[in-house]
Design a protein around this motif. Structure first.
Motif, PDB file in Angstrom:
ATOM      1  N   PRO A 198       0.840  -1.219   0.000  1.00  0.00           N
ATOM      2  CA  PRO A 198       0.000   0.000   0.000  1.00  0.00           C
ATOM      3  C   PRO A 198       0.866   1.257   0.000  1.00  0.00           C
ATOM      4  O   PRO A 198       0.501   2.279  -0.594  1.00  0.00           O
ATOM      5  CB  PRO A 198      -0.801  -0.135   1.301  1.00  0.00           C
ATOM      6  N   GLU A 199       2.033   1.169   0.618  1.00  0.00           N
ATOM      7  CA  GLU A 199       2.940   2.321   0.693  1.00  0.00           C
ATOM      8  C   GLU A 199       3.500   2.671  -0.698  1.00  0.00           C
ATOM      9  O   GLU A 199       3.534   3.838  -1.092  1.00  0.00           O
ATOM     10  CB  GLU A 199       4.102   1.955   1.643  1.00  0.00           C
ATOM     11  N   THR A 200       3.910   1.640  -1.451  1.00  0.00           N
ATOM     12  CA  THR A 200       4.507   1.907  -2.772  1.00  0.00           C
ATOM     13  C   THR A 200       3.441   2.276  -3.809  1.00  0.00           C
ATOM     14  O   THR A 200       3.766   2.776  -4.880  1.00  0.00           O
ATOM     15  CB  THR A 200       5.302   0.694  -3.310  1.00  0.00           C
ATOM     16  N   ALA A 201       2.180   1.994  -3.474  1.00  0.00           N
ATOM     17  CA  ALA A 201       1.092   2.314  -4.414  1.00  0.00           C
ATOM     18  C   ALA A 201       0.577   3.739  -4.214  1.00  0.00           C
ATOM     19  O   ALA A 201      -0.252   4.218  -4.993  1.00  0.00           O
ATOM     20  CB  ALA A 201      -0.056   1.321  -4.234  1.00  0.00           C
ATOM     21  N   LYS A 202       1.064   4.409  -3.174  1.00  0.00           N
ATOM     22  CA  LYS A 202       0.567   5.746  -2.843  1.00  0.00           C
ATOM     23  C   LYS A 202       1.101   6.794  -3.826  1.00  0.00           C
ATOM     24  O   LYS A 202       2.322   6.869  -4.041  1.00  0.00           O
ATOM     25  CB  LYS A 202       1.029   6.089  -1.422  1.00  0.00           C
ATOM     26  N   LEU A 203       0.217   7.589  -4.404  1.00  0.00           N
ATOM     27  CA  LEU A 203       0.656   8.646  -5.325  1.00  0.00           C
ATOM     28  C   LEU A 203       1.345   9.756  -4.546  1.00  0.00           C
ATOM     29  O   LEU A 203       0.853  10.189  -3.501  1.00  0.00           O
ATOM     30  CB  LEU A 203      -0.542   9.231  -6.074  1.00  0.00           C
ATOM     31  N   GLU A 204       2.493  10.174  -5.065  1.00  0.00           N
ATOM     32  CA  GLU A 204       3.247  11.247  -4.413  1.00  0.00           C
ATOM     33  C   GLU A 204       3.442  12.391  -5.399  1.00  0.00           C
ATOM     34  O   GLU A 204       3.557  12.157  -6.606  1.00  0.00           O
ATOM     35  CB  GLU A 204       4.625  10.717  -3.974  1.00  0.00           C
ATOM     36  N   ASP A 205       3.515  13.598  -4.869  1.00  0.00           N
ATOM     37  CA  ASP A 205       3.784  14.763  -5.716  1.00  0.00           C
ATOM     38  C   ASP A 205       5.279  14.749  -6.050  1.00  0.00           C
ATOM     39  O   ASP A 205       6.120  14.879  -5.170  1.00  0.00           O
ATOM     40  CB  ASP A 205       3.414  16.040  -4.961  1.00  0.00           C
ATOM     41  N   VAL A 206       5.590  14.558  -7.327  1.00  0.00           N
ATOM     42  CA  VAL A 206       7.002  14.449  -7.715  1.00  0.00           C
ATOM     43  C   VAL A 206       7.488  15.727  -8.412  1.00  0.00           C
ATOM     44  O   VAL A 206       8.509  15.723  -9.102  1.00  0.00           O
ATOM     45  CB  VAL A 206       7.253  13.206  -8.612  1.00  0.00           C
ATOM     46  N   GLY A 207       6.754  16.785  -8.217  1.00  0.00           N
ATOM     47  CA  GLY A 207       7.158  18.065  -8.807  1.00  0.00           C
ATOM     48  C   GLY A 207       6.534  18.286 -10.166  1.00  0.00           C
ATOM     49  O   GLY A 207       5.994  17.351 -10.782  1.00  0.00           O
ATOM     50  N   ASP A 208       6.627  19.497 -10.658  1.00  0.00           N
ATOM     51  CA  ASP A 208       6.066  19.870 -11.958  1.00  0.00           C
ATOM     52  C   ASP A 208       4.584  19.514 -12.063  1.00  0.00           C
ATOM     53  O   ASP A 208       4.066  19.301 -13.163  1.00  0.00           O
ATOM     54  CB  ASP A 208       6.832  19.188 -13.127  1.00  0.00           C
ATOM     55  N   GLY A 209       3.917  19.377 -10.916  1.00  0.00           N
ATOM     56  CA  GLY A 209       2.480  19.077 -10.937  1.00  0.00           C
ATOM     57  C   GLY A 209       2.151  17.626 -11.227  1.00  0.00           C
ATOM     58  O   GLY A 209       0.992  17.287 -11.446  1.00  0.00           O
ATOM     59  N   ASN A 210       3.152  16.746 -11.230  1.00  0.00           N
ATOM     60  CA  ASN A 210       2.915  15.346 -11.551  1.00  0.00           C
ATOM     61  C   ASN A 210       2.779  14.496 -10.288  1.00  0.00           C
ATOM     62  O   ASN A 210       3.480  14.715  -9.302  1.00  0.00           O
ATOM     63  CB  ASN A 210       4.069  14.791 -12.393  1.00  0.00           C
ATOM     64  N   LEU A 211       1.897  13.501 -10.366  1.00  0.00           N
ATOM     65  CA  LEU A 211       1.704  12.567  -9.255  1.00  0.00           C
ATOM     66  C   LEU A 211       2.088  11.168  -9.718  1.00  0.00           C
ATOM     67  O   LEU A 211       1.657  10.716 -10.783  1.00  0.00           O
ATOM     68  CB  LEU A 211       0.235  12.559  -8.806  1.00  0.00           C
ATOM     69  N   ARG A 212       2.907  10.499  -8.895  1.00  0.00           N
ATOM     70  CA  ARG A 212       3.397   9.172  -9.291  1.00  0.00           C
ATOM     71  C   ARG A 212       3.647   8.339  -8.043  1.00  0.00           C
ATOM     72  O   ARG A 212       4.039   8.874  -7.002  1.00  0.00           O
ATOM     73  CB  ARG A 212       4.702   9.357 -10.070  1.00  0.00           C
ATOM     74  N   ALA A 213       3.419   7.022  -8.166  1.00  0.00           N
ATOM     75  CA  ALA A 213       3.727   6.096  -7.066  1.00  0.00           C
ATOM     76  C   ALA A 213       5.011   5.354  -7.402  1.00  0.00           C
ATOM     77  O   ALA A 213       5.452   5.351  -8.558  1.00  0.00           O
ATOM     78  CB  ALA A 213       2.581   5.105  -6.896  1.00  0.00           C
ATOM     79  N   ARG A 214       5.582   4.694  -6.377  1.00  0.00           N
ATOM     80  CA  ARG A 214       6.805   3.916  -6.670  1.00  0.00           C
ATOM     81  C   ARG A 214       6.485   2.656  -7.478  1.00  0.00           C
ATOM     82  O   ARG A 214       7.372   2.034  -8.031  1.00  0.00           O
ATOM     83  CB  ARG A 214       7.544   3.583  -5.369  1.00  0.00           C
ATOM     84  N   ASP A 215       5.221   2.290  -7.549  1.00  0.00           N
ATOM     85  CA  ASP A 215       4.815   1.171  -8.416  1.00  0.00           C
ATOM     86  C   ASP A 215       4.786   1.587  -9.889  1.00  0.00           C
ATOM     87  O   ASP A 215       4.607   0.742 -10.767  1.00  0.00           O
ATOM     88  CB  ASP A 215       3.404   0.691  -8.042  1.00  0.00           C
ATOM     89  N   ASN A 216       4.894   2.874 -10.132  1.00  0.00           N
ATOM     90  CA  ASN A 216       4.778   3.395 -11.508  1.00  0.00           C
ATOM     91  C   ASN A 216       6.131   3.566 -12.189  1.00  0.00           C
ATOM     92  O   ASN A 216       7.163   3.689 -11.515  1.00  0.00           O
ATOM     93  CB  ASN A 216       4.091   4.770 -11.501  1.00  0.00           C
ATOM     94  N   LEU A 217       6.067   3.642 -13.499  1.00  0.00           N
ATOM     95  CA  LEU A 217       7.266   3.926 -14.286  1.00  0.00           C
ATOM     96  C   LEU A 217       7.749   5.351 -13.977  1.00  0.00           C
ATOM     97  O   LEU A 217       6.948   6.279 -13.936  1.00  0.00           O
ATOM     98  CB  LEU A 217       6.946   3.802 -15.767  1.00  0.00           C
TER      99      LEU A 217
END
Lengths: 343, 80
Positions: A198-217
């Motif tokens: 569940p932790e790696t699936a959480k969307l995080e603000d990665v800057g430039d207005g983009n949201l990404r999880a560690r499960d994502n590319l």
């Protein structure tokens, strides 16, 4: 060569609604990068589904005899399972002969060139006369829909390239790897090193207005762009020089398709006319990683490559980081076709 | 080719009209441009001055501020 694209198509204009960016900025980007449409699999479709559809298309039309295949190389970053290999799934579902050399390769944007090199090595064995090279990726499943840097360009697709003995002309190739830069393109979680949670699936603000999880590319766009511009032109220079050829001797430069801008910059640097390096795959289908070279080939040269031969330079570059190129005289193919999968 | 700095500012404002580019010395750090804006900017500069900025020069340092962009353009015979 056969390429298979999902019938389901999404447009960049629709995608824009998912991003927290002013429309005018996104539209400028659309124009420069060539974003327009991309083909994506619908839920429930796996990599093997696309490949099996392609093989059945070939078998039913008598374009390839199932028993004539002595080897199967499947290049994918989106296997059906961790185990067994996707090549086992395909071999089993198609009921191919057991006396067959099957393997999976984990490769991305250089995967067509790497896969061809592997197929050629198989053909070096006395008992192997014909190899099916499958490139397939459905990476849309691993890209955050809230990541404007990656989502609009991604596409899903598969290709089947039949490689067999014959021909007198040599094939020149170079393959390069720099694993120290491996984090420039990575899916950080989901493997054995960092399993999904569940932790790696959480969307995080990665800057430039983009949201990404560690499960994502995750793609470091600036690093990848610079890698391509720095490494690819000298690789092609070396290849041509080793083959005793010049860029003018090459009829087509069929390169991996990251985006139109990157390819035009390569053309400028290599002094290659844009018309010799088609760059319309991101625009029409999206970037499907190792499948883009077959896709750019069938989408632009289907008639030409069945009717006559050309001197062609293939080049792939991406995850690894890996980059490779090949120079060959090829053509007179039995088939060079694009088919749609699903409704 | 001689161009006024205003022309560069005009090109930048066409991409991000909401910012004052003369007031920043680090467009990336100050959030005026992101990596994709940089690509849009290169494309616009190429077109505006009929040049092709080398792909290897498309790095944040070359687009950090007006002085850096001016220095890069001078390599292509565009003087600000």
């Amino acid at each position: 060569m056969l390429a298979i694209v999902p019938a389901h198509e999404q447009s960049f204009v629709e995608d824009m609604k998912q991003f927290d960016f002013p429309e005018s900025r996104s539209l400028k980007l659309k124009l420069v990068m060539g974003y327009d449409k991309h083909r994506l699999v619908t839920p429930g479709t796996s990599s093997s589904d696309l490949a099996l559809f392609g093989f059945r298309h070939l078998f039913e039309r008598g374009l390839v005899a199932p028993d004539s295949l002595d080897g199967l190389v499947v290049v994918t970053q989106s296997p059906d399972y961790f185990m067994p290999p996707t090549s086992s799934v395909i071999q089993g579902e198609l009921g191919l002969k057991q006396d067959m050399f099957c393997l999976d390769l984990n490769q991305g944007c250089a995967g067509f060139v790497v896969g061809l090199a592997q197929a050629f090595m198989m053909l070096g064995l006395d008992s192997v006369r014909r190899v099916a090279l499958v490139n397939v990726d459905i990476l849309s499943r691993k890209v955050s829909t809230k990541d404007r840097n990656s989502y609009p360009l991604i596409g899903d697709a598969a290709s089947i390239t039949i490689v067999e003995r014959g021909g007198e002309e040599p094939v020149f190739a170079n393959l390069k790897m720099d694993g120290t830069r491996r984090e420039a393109l990575i899916i950080p979680a989901g493997g054995f090193k960092l399993p999904s949670s569940p932790e790696t699936a959480k969307l995080e603000d990665v800057g430039d207005g983009n949201l990404r999880a560690r499960d994502n590319l995750k793609m470091d766009g600036t690093a990848v762009f610079n890698f391509v511009q720095v490494e690819v032109p000298p690789m092609i220079d070396d290849l041509l020089s080793f083959a005793g050829a010049s860029a003018a001797d090459v009829d087509w430069f069929l390169f991996h398709q990251p985006n139109k801008f990157m390819l035009q910059k390569l053309c400028d640097k290599m002094k290659v006319p844009y018309a010799k390096m088609p760059s319309n795959v991101v625009e029409r289908f999206g970037n499907s990683s190792g499948v883009t070279i077959p896709l750019v080939t069938v989408a632009n040269l289907a008639r030409e490559l069945t009717e006559r031969t050309f001197r062609v330079c293939f080049a792939g570059f991406g995850v690894g980081l890996t980059w490779g190129s090949m120079l060959a005289r090829t053509g007179g193919w039995r088939f060079c076709e694009l088919v749609g999968y699903g409704n | 080719m001689e161009v006024r700095l205003d022309r560069i500012v005009e090109i930048l404002k066409d991409i991000r009209p909401e910012f004052d580019f003369r007031a920043s010395t680090d467009f990336m750090a100050d959030g005026l441009l992101d990596s994709f804006d940089m690509v849009t900017l290169v494309s616009a500069l190429d077109k505006a001055f009929a040049i092709s900025i080398d792909g290897t020069e498309i790095v944040p340092e070359n687009f950090q501020n007006l002085a850096a962009i001016g220095k890069l353009l001078r390599k292509y015979g565009v003087n600000t």
